[in-house]
Enzyme design. Structure first.
Site, PDB file in Angstrom:
ATOM      1  N   LYS A 227       0.843  -1.191   0.000  1.00 58.73           N
ATOM      2  CA  LYS A 227       0.000   0.000   0.000  1.00 58.73           C
ATOM      3  C   LYS A 227       0.884   1.248   0.000  1.00 58.73           C
ATOM      4  O   LYS A 227       1.932   1.290   0.660  1.00 58.73           O
ATOM      5  CB  LYS A 227      -0.909   0.004   1.225  1.00 58.73           C
ATOM      6  CG  LYS A 227      -1.812  -1.223   1.323  1.00 58.73           C
ATOM      7  CD  LYS A 227      -2.846  -1.252   0.224  1.00 58.73           C
ATOM      8  CE  LYS A 227      -3.791  -2.419   0.377  1.00 58.73           C
ATOM      9  NZ  LYS A 227      -4.919  -2.359  -0.560  1.00 58.73           N
ATOM     10  N   ASP A 255      -0.440  -0.057  -4.538  1.00 62.04           N
ATOM     11  CA  ASP A 255      -1.875   0.225  -4.452  1.00 62.04           C
ATOM     12  C   ASP A 255      -2.098   1.506  -3.652  1.00 62.04           C
ATOM     13  O   ASP A 255      -1.750   1.572  -2.474  1.00 62.04           O
ATOM     14  CB  ASP A 255      -2.567  -0.954  -3.769  1.00 62.04           C
ATOM     15  CG  ASP A 255      -4.081  -0.806  -3.688  1.00 62.04           C
ATOM     16  OD1 ASP A 255      -4.616   0.223  -4.131  1.00 62.04           O
ATOM     17  OD2 ASP A 255      -4.726  -1.747  -3.173  1.00 62.04           O
ATOM     18  N   GLU A 281      -2.369   0.493  -8.572  1.00 64.15           N
ATOM     19  CA  GLU A 281      -3.779   0.149  -8.371  1.00 64.15           C
ATOM     20  C   GLU A 281      -4.532   1.331  -7.765  1.00 64.15           C
ATOM     21  O   GLU A 281      -4.030   1.997  -6.867  1.00 64.15           O
ATOM     22  CB  GLU A 281      -3.852  -1.065  -7.442  1.00 64.15           C
ATOM     23  CG  GLU A 281      -5.233  -1.610  -7.196  1.00 64.15           C
ATOM     24  CD  GLU A 281      -5.193  -2.917  -6.427  1.00 64.15           C
ATOM     25  OE1 GLU A 281      -6.166  -3.215  -5.714  1.00 64.15           O
ATOM     26  OE2 GLU A 281      -4.175  -3.639  -6.527  1.00 64.15           O
ATOM     27  N   GLU A 310     -11.969  -2.747  -7.720  1.00 66.16           N
ATOM     28  CA  GLU A 310     -12.619  -3.200  -6.492  1.00 66.16           C
ATOM     29  C   GLU A 310     -13.753  -2.282  -6.064  1.00 66.16           C
ATOM     30  O   GLU A 310     -14.681  -2.696  -5.371  1.00 66.16           O
ATOM     31  CB  GLU A 310     -11.616  -3.369  -5.358  1.00 66.16           C
ATOM     32  CG  GLU A 310     -11.034  -2.085  -4.808  1.00 66.16           C
ATOM     33  CD  GLU A 310     -10.024  -2.341  -3.702  1.00 66.16           C
ATOM     34  OE1 GLU A 310     -10.420  -2.297  -2.521  1.00 66.16           O
ATOM     35  OE2 GLU A 310      -8.852  -2.598  -4.022  1.00 66.16           O
ATOM     36  N   ASP A 333     -14.617  -7.198  -8.388  1.00 66.64           N
ATOM     37  CA  ASP A 333     -14.924  -7.485  -6.989  1.00 66.64           C
ATOM     38  C   ASP A 333     -16.219  -8.288  -6.965  1.00 66.64           C
ATOM     39  O   ASP A 333     -17.249  -7.840  -7.476  1.00 66.64           O
ATOM     40  CB  ASP A 333     -15.067  -6.206  -6.173  1.00 66.64           C
ATOM     41  CG  ASP A 333     -15.243  -6.490  -4.695  1.00 66.64           C
ATOM     42  OD1 ASP A 333     -16.338  -6.952  -4.317  1.00 66.64           O
ATOM     43  OD2 ASP A 333     -14.296  -6.254  -3.918  1.00 66.64           O
ATOM     44  N   HIS A 360      -9.879  -8.507  -7.119  1.00 66.58           N
ATOM     45  CA  HIS A 360      -9.635  -7.998  -5.781  1.00 66.58           C
ATOM     46  C   HIS A 360     -10.093  -9.054  -4.781  1.00 66.58           C
ATOM     47  O   HIS A 360     -11.195  -9.584  -4.886  1.00 66.58           O
ATOM     48  CB  HIS A 360     -10.429  -6.702  -5.566  1.00 66.58           C
ATOM     49  CG  HIS A 360     -10.506  -6.280  -4.135  1.00 66.58           C
ATOM     50  ND1 HIS A 360     -11.698  -6.213  -3.440  1.00 66.58           N
ATOM     51  CD2 HIS A 360      -9.543  -5.892  -3.266  1.00 66.58           C
ATOM     52  CE1 HIS A 360     -11.464  -5.800  -2.205  1.00 66.58           C
ATOM     53  NE2 HIS A 360     -10.165  -5.606  -2.075  1.00 66.58           N
TER      54      HIS A 360
END
Length: 445
Positions: A227, A255, A281, A310, A333, A360
């Protein structure tokens, strides 16, 4: 579809549960936009009058507050489900699901997006879970055994035909039909490639990141996601740590969880390009198709693709992302789209545009769900594993009766009937919010 006695009976009840796990206590799931998530499930059980105790289970994933709203939305769908013969769904799942998503008064709340759409996903997925259990097949096998014509019937093509027509979808499926058995055998033998996000949560200290990366490599993972998005210098340091730990021959993804404006995303990713991530992402607002396209164009010089999905609310936004060449990786998702039927629509769209689907799967139950989508995609739709991964996170699987299995960094094709989403009754009751024992104990501290 079959009308044998296996599928006799009526849906006599719909039960809902607000299930929450206090994952925020250890910062599991933490990222730039969601610093304290409690992984949660708006959970539904469909009961029948068959006498064999077979139930359909489904859920919509949330991260805590708001779960009660999704549970209430599921309750609104009760009159549209209870009292229907199981055969009403089995004989025409496309028409049945279009009736749910197309109800004029409920559709007004979206249309086809948001809380009502997520609630509909939980119910539709519970219907598919029930169907798969009754015929004794895992969901992926049920879907891959359908004829191309029956698969096309699942899809609502309204708003899609400028990008994908039913005839084009049929052609995509027909191309893969003869070779389905070989790919099914390959999937049963070798499984589906996975990448891990477990080492990359934003709240983890550096040494924990290193340790989890090493453990991931020992477990056979070749892809690692971290992340990013709160502090650029911190992201550069963490990206260096992960790249140095996993080496040059393994794949890194990053992400941002929607954190940036478009210019910031481009500048920030220019600074992270040294780490050679495969993708960035959710670099910006998930509804911003043109913003994603601008980031995608700017990242070409670095060989970095854009991934999103997602929070993509429906097949129409996915269509636009694909038409605009805004994504190099399509991240469905299973609980935000309207369940299996809309997932199939997006898989077909992605195949038409030649974009790999990488679902996701960070939340509770999502790993269990999306393995079925990706295996079905490989066997019946795309026919390819090139550029394709399924996300994996290593917590909360112990609460499911038939959890997903990872071996050598790959998802093992599930063999249990249904969609692997049935939660153990003790886990369900212990994490019921706010009356379950887990939440009572936390409240008493």
């Amino acid at each position: 579809m079959t009308k044998t006695g296996l599928l006799k009976g009526t849906i006599r009840g719909l039960a809902t549960y607000d299930i929450r796990f206090p994952t925020s206590l250890e910062l599991d799931g933490s990222d730039a936009m969601n610093p304290d998530p409690d992984y949660s499930a708006a959970y539904v059980v469909l009961e029948t009058d068959r006498g064999d105790c077979v139930e359909g289970h489904g859920l919509a994933f949330t991260i805590g507050r708001g779960n009660d709203v999704v549970v209430a939305a599921i309750e609104v769908l009760r009159p549209m489900i209870v009292g229907h013969a199981i055969a009403d769904f089995v004989e025409s799942p496309g028409a049945f699901c279009r009736r749910l998503t197309g109800d004029s008064q409920l559709r007004w709340l979206g249309p086809e997006k948001g809380v009502m759409h997520m609630a509909t996903a939980a119910v539709i997925n519970a219907l598919w879970d029930l169907y798969a259990k009754l015929i004794g097949k895992p969901l992926w096998k049920l879907l891959t055994d359908l004829s191309p014509a029956r698969i096309v019937e699942l899809v609502d093509f309204r708003y899609l035909t400028d990008a994908l027509t039913p005839d084009q979808a049929l052609e995509i499926l027909d191309r893969q039909l003869a070779s389905r058995p070989q790919r099914e055998a390959d999937m049963r033998a070798h499984g589906y490639p996975a990448y891990t996000t477990s080492a990359g949560w934003l709240g983890y200290p550096d040494e924990k990141v290193r340790r989890l990366c090493r453990e991931g490599m020992d477990a056979g993972f070749k892809g690692f996601k971290i992340k990013v998005g709160l502090d650029q210098a911190d992201d550069i340091r963490r990206a260096k740590i992960v790249r140095e730990t996993i080496g040059a021959d393994r794949t890194l993804m990053v992400d941002a969880n929607q954190r940036w404006d478009v210019p910031v995303a481009i500048q920030w990713m220019n600074a992270l390009a040294f780490a050679k991530p495969l993708w960035i992402e959710e670099p910006t607002c998930p509804d911003d198709v043109l913003g994603h396209a601008a980031v995608a164009q700017a990242m070409k010089v670095h060989g970095i693709g854009v991934a999103t999905g997602e929070h993509c609310p429906n097949r129409v936004v996915f269509k636009q992302l694909l038409q605009a060449k805004a994504i190099a990786f399509c991240q469905i998702d299973f609980c935000r789209l309207a369940g299996v039927n809309e997932v199939v629509a997006v898989l077909l769209l992605a195949a038409k545009f030649g974009v790999p689907v990488c679902p996701h799967a960070g939340g509770v139950g999502l790993c269990e769900y999306v393995q079925h989508a990706s295996i079905f995609d490989y066997i019946a739709v795309s026919g390819s594993l090139e550029g394709r991964w399924i996300e994996y996170v290593d917590h909360l699987h112990e609460h499911f009766v038939d959890p997903c299995v990872i071996r050598d960094g790959r998802y093992v094709a599930p063999l249990a009937s249904g969609s692997n989403i049935t939660m153990k009754t003790p886990s369900r009751l212990a994490h019921l919010f706010p009356s379950g024992t887990v939440w009572k104990e936390l409240a008493s501290r």
